[in-house]
Enzyme design. Structure first.
Site, PDB file in Angstrom:
ATOM      1  N   GLN A 119      32.067  24.224  40.291  1.00  0.00           N
ATOM      2  CA  GLN A 119      32.692  25.527  40.013  1.00  0.00           C
ATOM      3  C   GLN A 119      31.603  26.587  39.911  1.00  0.00           C
ATOM      4  O   GLN A 119      30.798  26.568  38.974  1.00  0.00           O
ATOM      5  CB  GLN A 119      33.454  25.418  38.697  1.00  0.00           C
ATOM      6  N   SER A 122      30.229  31.116  36.618  1.00  0.00           N
ATOM      7  CA  SER A 122      29.322  31.781  35.678  1.00  0.00           C
ATOM      8  C   SER A 122      28.030  32.238  36.347  1.00  0.00           C
ATOM      9  O   SER A 122      27.530  31.588  37.269  1.00  0.00           O
ATOM     10  CB  SER A 122      28.947  30.823  34.546  1.00  0.00           C
ATOM     11  N   GLU A 237      41.581  24.386  34.130  1.00  0.00           N
ATOM     12  CA  GLU A 237      40.360  23.842  33.512  1.00  0.00           C
ATOM     13  C   GLU A 237      40.602  23.582  32.020  1.00  0.00           C
ATOM     14  O   GLU A 237      40.281  22.517  31.503  1.00  0.00           O
ATOM     15  CB  GLU A 237      39.210  24.838  33.669  1.00  0.00           C
ATOM     16  N   GLU A 365      35.551  31.379  20.668  1.00  0.00           N
ATOM     17  CA  GLU A 365      35.811  32.763  20.237  1.00  0.00           C
ATOM     18  C   GLU A 365      36.694  33.472  21.272  1.00  0.00           C
ATOM     19  O   GLU A 365      37.677  34.150  20.925  1.00  0.00           O
ATOM     20  CB  GLU A 365      34.497  33.544  20.072  1.00  0.00           C
TER      21      GLU A 365
END
Ligand SMILES: Cc1cc2nc3c(=O)[nH]c(=O)nc-3n(C[C@H](O)[C@H](O)[C@H](O)COP(=O)(O)OP(=O)(O)OC[C@H]3O[C@@H](n4cnc5c(N)ncnc54)[C@H](O)[C@@H]3O)c2cc1C
Length: 396
Positions: A119, A122, A237, A365
């Protein structure tokens, strides 16, 4: 079967018949792995909610976990753990957004493990705020010239294909200028460099993309529609990362075994450890039941509630592996990163590895924000870059 839930639905009979037929025609103990997994796909048991002919039976996802547990208990290789990105992310993304040619080329091979996937989302400057990514794809001839850097790419060193999101329109709002590609990792200009983790492993990588010429046939979804496609990938995911642990398995099973093997069960210190174990056992079971209930209610595909499982599971796992370390005592202090490099199993490994669970696949978070807004209906967080074209948003 096993720990799975088998709801009494009209679909149960269809699924049970398909499993029985498969196992009779292809006994797992006597069938070669690729052939067996190919037969699972052809039976429609790979992703039961996909349409018939592409690995599914056109059913709801209610029995998904039941099928997985039944097949693996019968000796079918663990297709989710073996190919988590392919099964959990690439498959559902291609099934929902792919062309007929992409579906025909990829889905069966993903399920059989012939193609390993990674993947490529990022970047050094874009993680939680994925939509701010800056890898560029510029149109050229009948393809795209891609330049940029990706990071934390799990399995990048083994993958034949990568799920790539790149910016095709820097003048558009950040979510609107993105396009999604199924990148052939063997193309010239794709360079994969390993990253070493604190556990000693190098399961993920940096990927440099330098003038990679990507054919337009590798694009999935429309130009500028990559964010919507990426949402399918991310929702799946979270579902996979939060849902593969069996009931009373994994971390809590390890902690129970350590407690059982312990001689001192009565001292004050031991009673504190026992309290922690019981507390975690209950929370682990509640998390499992909550996940199972959400899965039963879900008619098709994952929703934002997958985030709840992911948050709970990562926190419980971390605390349970901390307890395992305390139950082992001084033995937990011995850990060799060099041994981890050789793939040698070590007691403290999961204590270190579990730290990543509240970061990978979306940090806890950020997932709490998703739950607050999309599950509980609270107002969204303040977004200072809302309504501003990507190339006008200040970035370092
Ligand atoms: C083991 C592992 C495997 C991974 N595999 C892959 C992979 O295969 N492919 C891939 O593309 N990525 C992968 N990742 C990357 C992962 O998705 C990111 O690490 C994650 O999304 C967080 O992004 P970041 O690391 O850039 O942290 P940042 O986004 O920089 O966040 C830093 C800190 O700020 C907090 N934070 C950020 N924004 C907010 C906010 N709005 N509100 C509150 N807190 C906030 C975060 O929770 C975090 O604590 C992997 C990560 C790990 C740890």
């Amino acid at each position: 079967m096993g720990n799975s839930v088998h709801p009494d639905t009209d679909e149960s009979a269809i699924v049970d018949a398909a499993i029985a037929k498969l196992l009779q025609a292809h006994p797992p103990a006597r069938t070669e792995t690729q052939e067996l997994l190919g037969a699972v796909f052809d039976s429609g048991l790979a992703w039961i909610h996909f349409p018939v002919g592409i690995g599914g039976l056109g059913l709801s996802t209610v029995l998904h976990q039941y099928v997985y547990s039944s097949l693996t208990a019968a000796g079918v290789p663990d297709y989710i753990s073996e190919t988590p990105i392919g099964y959990g992310m690439a498959g559902p993304t291609i099934a929902e957004h792919g062309t007929e040619a992409q579906i025909a080329h990829h889905l069966r091979r993903i399920f059989t493990g012939e193609f390993v996937w990674c993947q490529l989302f990022s970047e050094p400057g874009a993680g939680s705020d994925l939509a701010s990514l800056s890898t560029r794809a510029v149109p050229t001839g009948d393809g795209w010239l891609v330049n940029g850097q990706k990071v934390w790419t799990t399995l990048g060193h083994l993958a034949q294909y990568g799920l790539l999101v790149a910016r095709t329109d820097p003048d558009a709002l950040k979510h609107q200028g993105l396009t999604y590609f199924l990148l052939d990792m063997t193309l010239p200009g794709v360079e994969v460099r390993p990253l070493r983790q604190m556990s000693g492993d190098a399961e993920f990588n940096e990927v440099y993309l330098s003038d990679v010429l990507v054919p337009d046939s590798a694009r999935i979804g429309g130009v500028g529609e990559g964010w919507g496609v990426a949402m399918t990938t991310l929702a799946n995911e979270r579902l996979v990362l939060g849902a593969t642990t069996p009931r009373h398995g994994g971390a809590i099973d390890e902690a129970l075994a350590l407690w059982s093997a312990r001689e001192d069960k009565t001292s004050a210190a031991a009673r504190v450890l026992r309290d922690r174990l019981l507390d975690l056992w209950i929370r682990d079971d509640v998390a499992w039941l909550t996940g199972a209930r959400a899965a039963q209610r879900r008619e098709s595909g994952p929703g934002p509630e997958g985030s709840v499982s992911k948050i709970a599971r990562s926190s419980i796992n971390q605390q349970t592996y901390e307890l395992c370390a305390d139950l082992r005592g001084a033995a937990s202090l011995i850990y060799s990163a060099a041994a981890a490099l050789d793939g040698t199993a070590q007691p403290g490994y999961m204590f270190l590895r579990s730290r990543a669970q509240s970061i990978e696949g979306g940090s806890s978070e950020v997932l709490r924000d998703v739950v607050a807004h999309r599950v509980l209906g609270l107002p969204p967080s303040h977004r200072p870059d809302k309504g501003i074209p990507w190339n006008e948003v200040p970035r370092s």
